[in-house]
Design a protein around this motif. Structure first.
Motif, PDB file in Angstrom:
ATOM      1  N   ALA A 199      -0.997  13.700  -8.548  1.00 42.67           N
ATOM      2  CA  ALA A 199      -0.966  14.975  -7.839  1.00 42.67           C
ATOM      3  C   ALA A 199      -0.219  16.058  -8.598  1.00 42.67           C
ATOM      4  O   ALA A 199      -0.516  17.246  -8.471  1.00 42.67           O
ATOM      5  N   ARG A 200       0.768  15.661  -9.405  1.00 42.97           N
ATOM      6  CA  ARG A 200       1.640  16.640 -10.056  1.00 42.97           C
ATOM      7  C   ARG A 200       1.264  16.937 -11.510  1.00 42.97           C
ATOM      8  O   ARG A 200       1.510  18.029 -12.005  1.00 42.97           O
ATOM      9  N   ARG A 201       0.701  15.968 -12.213  1.00 43.64           N
ATOM     10  CA  ARG A 201       0.363  16.179 -13.625  1.00 43.64           C
ATOM     11  C   ARG A 201      -1.136  16.412 -13.757  1.00 43.64           C
ATOM     12  O   ARG A 201      -1.935  15.484 -13.667  1.00 43.64           O
ATOM     13  N   ASN A 202      -1.496  17.644 -13.992  1.00 42.15           N
ATOM     14  CA  ASN A 202      -2.902  18.044 -13.989  1.00 42.15           C
ATOM     15  C   ASN A 202      -3.519  17.875 -15.380  1.00 42.15           C
ATOM     16  O   ASN A 202      -3.969  18.835 -16.014  1.00 42.15           O
ATOM     17  N   THR A 203      -3.551  16.622 -15.861  1.00 42.03           N
ATOM     18  CA  THR A 203      -4.144  16.347 -17.167  1.00 42.03           C
ATOM     19  C   THR A 203      -5.559  15.786 -16.993  1.00 42.03           C
ATOM     20  O   THR A 203      -5.942  15.354 -15.899  1.00 42.03           O
ATOM     21  N   LYS A 204      -6.311  15.769 -18.077  1.00 34.97           N
ATOM     22  CA  LYS A 204      -7.674  15.245 -18.020  1.00 34.97           C
ATOM     23  C   LYS A 204      -7.673  13.751 -17.675  1.00 34.97           C
ATOM     24  O   LYS A 204      -8.532  13.274 -16.939  1.00 34.97           O
ATOM     25  N   LEU A 205      -6.701  13.034 -18.256  1.00 33.31           N
ATOM     26  CA  LEU A 205      -6.615  11.595 -17.969  1.00 33.31           C
ATOM     27  C   LEU A 205      -6.336  11.354 -16.493  1.00 33.31           C
ATOM     28  O   LEU A 205      -6.986  10.507 -15.861  1.00 33.31           O
ATOM     29  N   ASN A 206      -5.402  12.095 -15.926  1.00 30.67           N
ATOM     30  CA  ASN A 206      -5.079  11.931 -14.507  1.00 30.67           C
ATOM     31  C   ASN A 206      -6.255  12.305 -13.616  1.00 30.67           C
ATOM     32  O   ASN A 206      -6.505  11.662 -12.588  1.00 30.67           O
ATOM     33  N   LEU A 249       0.820  -1.207   0.000  1.00 28.74           N
ATOM     34  CA  LEU A 249       0.000   0.000   0.000  1.00 28.74           C
ATOM     35  C   LEU A 249       0.857   1.261   0.000  1.00 28.74           C
ATOM     36  O   LEU A 249       0.585   2.217  -0.740  1.00 28.74           O
ATOM     37  N   ILE A 250       1.908   1.263   0.817  1.00 29.96           N
ATOM     38  CA  ILE A 250       2.758   2.453   0.923  1.00 29.96           C
ATOM     39  C   ILE A 250       3.477   2.730  -0.393  1.00 29.96           C
ATOM     40  O   ILE A 250       3.447   3.857  -0.906  1.00 29.96           O
ATOM     41  N   PHE A 251       4.097   1.718  -0.961  1.00 33.53           N
ATOM     42  CA  PHE A 251       4.892   1.939  -2.168  1.00 33.53           C
ATOM     43  C   PHE A 251       4.019   2.131  -3.406  1.00 33.53           C
ATOM     44  O   PHE A 251       4.214   3.078  -4.172  1.00 33.53           O
ATOM     45  N   LEU A 252       3.043   1.265  -3.615  1.00 34.15           N
ATOM     46  CA  LEU A 252       2.190   1.406  -4.787  1.00 34.15           C
ATOM     47  C   LEU A 252       1.293   2.635  -4.683  1.00 34.15           C
ATOM     48  O   LEU A 252       1.089   3.357  -5.666  1.00 34.15           O
ATOM     49  N   GLY A 253       0.766   2.873  -3.477  1.00 30.75           N
ATOM     50  CA  GLY A 253      -0.115   4.026  -3.294  1.00 30.75           C
ATOM     51  C   GLY A 253       0.596   5.347  -3.474  1.00 30.75           C
ATOM     52  O   GLY A 253       0.095   6.262  -4.137  1.00 30.75           O
ATOM     53  N   SER A 254       1.798   5.477  -2.906  1.00 29.76           N
ATOM     54  CA  SER A 254       2.543   6.734  -3.038  1.00 29.76           C
ATOM     55  C   SER A 254       3.026   6.953  -4.462  1.00 29.76           C
ATOM     56  O   SER A 254       2.983   8.074  -4.990  1.00 29.76           O
ATOM     57  N   MET A 255       3.483   5.880  -5.131  1.00 32.46           N
ATOM     58  CA  MET A 255       3.958   6.011  -6.504  1.00 32.46           C
ATOM     59  C   MET A 255       2.817   6.337  -7.459  1.00 32.46           C
ATOM     60  O   MET A 255       2.997   7.091  -8.426  1.00 32.46           O
ATOM     61  N   ALA A 256       1.643   5.775  -7.221  1.00 29.80           N
ATOM     62  CA  ALA A 256       0.489   6.081  -8.072  1.00 29.80           C
ATOM     63  C   ALA A 256      -0.025   7.494  -7.812  1.00 29.80           C
ATOM     64  O   ALA A 256      -0.488   8.183  -8.741  1.00 29.80           O
ATOM     65  N   ALA A 257       0.047   7.938  -6.559  1.00 31.13           N
ATOM     66  CA  ALA A 257      -0.478   9.261  -6.215  1.00 31.13           C
ATOM     67  C   ALA A 257       0.411  10.393  -6.728  1.00 31.13           C
ATOM     68  O   ALA A 257      -0.091  11.489  -7.026  1.00 31.13           O
ATOM     69  N   TYR A 258       1.702  10.143  -6.855  1.00 27.15           N
ATOM     70  CA  TYR A 258       2.635  11.206  -7.249  1.00 27.15           C
ATOM     71  C   TYR A 258       2.309  11.813  -8.612  1.00 27.15           C
ATOM     72  O   TYR A 258       2.139  13.036  -8.722  1.00 27.15           O
ATOM     73  N   PRO A 259       2.191  11.035  -9.691  1.00 29.55           N
ATOM     74  CA  PRO A 259       1.825  11.651 -10.969  1.00 29.55           C
ATOM     75  C   PRO A 259       0.408  12.221 -10.978  1.00 29.55           C
ATOM     76  O   PRO A 259       0.144  13.217 -11.665  1.00 29.55           O
ATOM     77  N   PHE A 287      -5.764   8.533  -2.376  1.00 31.08           N
ATOM     78  CA  PHE A 287      -6.450   9.779  -2.022  1.00 31.08           C
ATOM     79  C   PHE A 287      -5.667  10.576  -0.984  1.00 31.08           C
ATOM     80  O   PHE A 287      -5.464  11.789  -1.124  1.00 31.08           O
ATOM     81  N   LEU A 288      -5.196   9.910   0.051  1.00 32.29           N
ATOM     82  CA  LEU A 288      -4.455  10.592   1.118  1.00 32.29           C
ATOM     83  C   LEU A 288      -3.094  11.078   0.636  1.00 32.29           C
ATOM     84  O   LEU A 288      -2.697  12.217   0.903  1.00 32.29           O
ATOM     85  N   TYR A 289      -2.373  10.224  -0.087  1.00 30.60           N
ATOM     86  CA  TYR A 289      -1.051  10.620  -0.587  1.00 30.60           C
ATOM     87  C   TYR A 289      -1.149  11.773  -1.580  1.00 30.60           C
ATOM     88  O   TYR A 289      -0.351  12.719  -1.527  1.00 30.60           O
ATOM     89  N   ALA A 290      -2.100  11.710  -2.503  1.00 34.44           N
ATOM     90  CA  ALA A 290      -2.234  12.765  -3.507  1.00 34.44           C
ATOM     91  C   ALA A 290      -2.572  14.100  -2.851  1.00 34.44           C
ATOM     92  O   ALA A 290      -1.998  15.148  -3.201  1.00 34.44           O
ATOM     93  N   GLY A 291      -3.477  14.089  -1.909  1.00 37.58           N
ATOM     94  CA  GLY A 291      -3.825  15.323  -1.210  1.00 37.58           C
ATOM     95  C   GLY A 291      -2.665  15.897  -0.423  1.00 37.58           C
ATOM     96  O   GLY A 291      -2.460  17.115  -0.393  1.00 37.58           O
ATOM     97  N   PHE A 292      -1.883  15.022   0.208  1.00 37.04           N
ATOM     98  CA  PHE A 292      -0.741  15.478   0.993  1.00 37.04           C
ATOM     99  C   PHE A 292       0.337  16.077   0.097  1.00 37.04           C
ATOM    100  O   PHE A 292       0.920  17.114   0.413  1.00 37.04           O
ATOM    101  N   ILE A 293       0.618  15.425  -1.032  1.00 38.66           N
ATOM    102  CA  ILE A 293       1.646  15.931  -1.953  1.00 38.66           C
ATOM    103  C   ILE A 293       1.243  17.298  -2.502  1.00 38.66           C
ATOM    104  O   ILE A 293       2.064  18.221  -2.586  1.00 38.66           O
TER     105      ILE A 293
END
Length: 269
Positions: free
Chosen positions: A88-95, A76-86, A147-153
């Motif tokens: 949170a940072r790439r504001n595209t329609k797909l994301n 959860l920590i590794f997959l969740g944080s790695m999935a949340a990073y893009p 959800f939590l990781y993306a909001g925090f980043i």
């Protein structure tokens, strides 16, 4: 006004400590001690813990639960944080679409998928394995983790740190693990507490997918143990008290990060 709030807080705290007090006093009483549940036992029966540990086969149950909880939490920590990073940072329609898809999955009760999931697990031959329990819990808590990781980043980590790392020649993966991930301690603690407590106490999936004694978790072992010892609540209380200690210690160790991670991680982007 402050002293009123202090009194109210103390009353609420004492109210929540009552079940623990009753559990502790019951676990330390002899089987023939029929005194009030509020009374402190005259003789402390610490042998109840040894007897409960042996009769309920808690050693095996502890190992199984620890393997499942630790395995699911690490993924959860590794997959969740790695999935949340893009996300949170790439504001595209797909994301944005992927992000809101994960959010929408959070409102679906996991038990609604139990029947097709059970059939699939039987077909692929993964019944009574640690792997299926880990994957089930990973799927159940991954949307909340993202959800939590993306909001925090988004709300806490400045983009300037990542831009400086990229100027120095760091790749996206290096930037994430060297710069971003070390700053995720508060929300990681929040993810650990929320996910580990629920996975450690999971009964609804464990009773279906972990039926053999060799792979039973604590909740399943305690449920069967309670049925066999309805007339000896002292042993049941002793077993329940031992099973709750690891998560209590985890919460006490990580509680200082919990509120900060939860409040920052819940910011909607």
């Amino acid at each position: 006004m402050r002293w009123v709030l202090t009194i109210v807080a103390l009353v609420v705290t004492l109210f929540h400590l009552i079940p623990f007090y009753i559990m502790i006093t019951t676990s330390l009483k002899a089987n023939n001690d029929f005194s009030s549940k509020w009374a402190v036992p005259e003789t402390l029966q610490f042998s109840n813990f040894v007897e409960a540990w042996e009769k309920a086969n808690l050693g095996t149950a502890f190992v199984n639960t620890a393997i499942i909880t630790a395995g699911a939490a690490i993924l959860l920590i590794f997959l969740g944080s790695m999935a949340a990073y893009p996300l949170a940072r790439r504001n595209t329609k797909l994301n944005k679409g992927v992000y809101f898809l994960f959010i929408s999955i959070m409102v679906i009760p996991p038990l609604t998928a139990l029947v097709p999931l059970y059939k699939m697990v039987v077909d692929i031959g993964m019944m009574n394995t640690h792997e299926i329990a880990i994957l089930n819990n990973l799927a159940a808590f991954l949307p909340l983790t993202i959800f939590l990781y993306a909001g925090f980043i988004r709300s806490t980590i400045p983009k300037e740190l990542e831009e400086a790392a990229k100027i120095d020649g760091a790749s996206t993966l290096v930037t994430f693990f060297k710069v971003v991930f070390p700053l995720l301690k508060p929300v990681t603690a929040t993810v650990l507490i929320i996910s580990c407590v629920f996975i450690w106490n999971d009964y609804q999936f464990a009773i279906f997918f972990l039926q053999d004694n060799d792979v039973q978790t604590l909740t399943v072992a305690l449920a069967s143990f309670f049925g066999q010892n309805q007339s000896n609540l002292n042993l049941v209380a002793s077993a329940a008290l031992m099973s709750m200690l690891p998560m209590t210690i985890l919460f006490l160790c990580l509680q200082k990060y919990f509120v900060a991670g939860l409040s920052s991680g819940s910011v909607k982007g």
